[in-house]
Design a protein around this motif. Structure first.
Motif, PDB file in Angstrom:
ATOM      1  N   LEU A  85       0.826  -1.200   0.000  1.00 12.53           N
ATOM      2  CA  LEU A  85       0.000   0.000   0.000  1.00 12.53           C
ATOM      3  C   LEU A  85       0.861   1.250   0.000  1.00 12.53           C
ATOM      4  N   LEU A  86       0.344   2.311  -0.599  1.00 11.37           N
ATOM      5  CA  LEU A  86       0.955   3.628  -0.559  1.00 11.37           C
ATOM      6  C   LEU A  86      -0.056   4.569   0.082  1.00 11.37           C
ATOM      7  N   PRO A  87       0.373   5.418   1.015  1.00  6.78           N
ATOM      8  CA  PRO A  87      -0.592   6.292   1.684  1.00  6.78           C
ATOM      9  C   PRO A  87      -1.064   7.417   0.776  1.00  6.78           C
ATOM     10  N   GLU A  88      -2.337   7.711   0.859  1.00  6.50           N
ATOM     11  CA  GLU A  88      -2.890   8.867   0.159  1.00  6.50           C
ATOM     12  C   GLU A  88      -2.864  10.054   1.116  1.00  6.50           C
ATOM     13  N   THR A  89      -3.281  11.199   0.671  1.00  7.24           N
ATOM     14  CA  THR A  89      -3.294  12.395   1.499  1.00  7.24           C
ATOM     15  C   THR A  89      -4.058  12.136   2.789  1.00  7.24           C
ATOM     16  N   GLY A  90      -3.423  12.443   3.917  1.00 10.96           N
ATOM     17  CA  GLY A  90      -4.056  12.281   5.220  1.00 10.96           C
ATOM     18  C   GLY A  90      -4.031  10.877   5.776  1.00 10.96           C
ATOM     19  N   GLN A  91      -3.372   9.950   5.100  1.00  8.40           N
ATOM     20  CA  GLN A  91      -3.349   8.552   5.536  1.00  8.40           C
ATOM     21  C   GLN A  91      -1.955   8.142   5.986  1.00  8.40           C
ATOM     22  N   VAL A  92      -1.923   7.050   6.765  1.00  6.79           N
ATOM     23  CA  VAL A  92      -0.656   6.397   7.121  1.00  6.79           C
ATOM     24  C   VAL A  92      -0.757   4.927   6.731  1.00  6.79           C
TER      25      VAL A  92
END
Length: 96
Positions: A23-30
């Motif tokens: 997975l790669l984080p999107e804006t605001g995610q970890v």
């Protein structure tokens, strides 16, 4: 990453272990490297389609995890890679 997947509703024996892209984080995610995940009665109800929360198929069950932050998305300021965390994710916890 390996993940336990629910491809069709049914008992725990119907779950499969699959290899998925990291997975790669999107804006605001970890993104968390999961070290421990709880197994709760609602998790069983969700995979059997007997709970009010119904994620679309296919999905990775598991709503509570503990682990280490691997990556953070844009705008995340409370966590940095290496942070130790616990999280209520709703789903996705039964994965590396």
């Amino acid at each position: 990453m390996r993940a336990i997947r629910c491809n069709q509703y049914g008992p725990p024996e119907s779950l499969t272990v699959e290899n998925l892209p990291d997975l790669l984080p999107e804006t605001g995610q970890v993104v968390i490297d999961v070290k421990a995940a709880s197994v709760n009665f609602p998790d069983v109800l969700i995979i059997e389609n007997k709970y009010q929360f119904k994620p679309p198929l296919p999905f990775t069950p598991g709503s509570e995890v503990a682990g280490i932050v691997r990556a953070v998305g844009a705008g995340v300021t409370q966590f940095v890679p290496g942070s130790r965390v616990v999280a209520f994710t709703g789903s996705g916890g039964f994965a590396e």
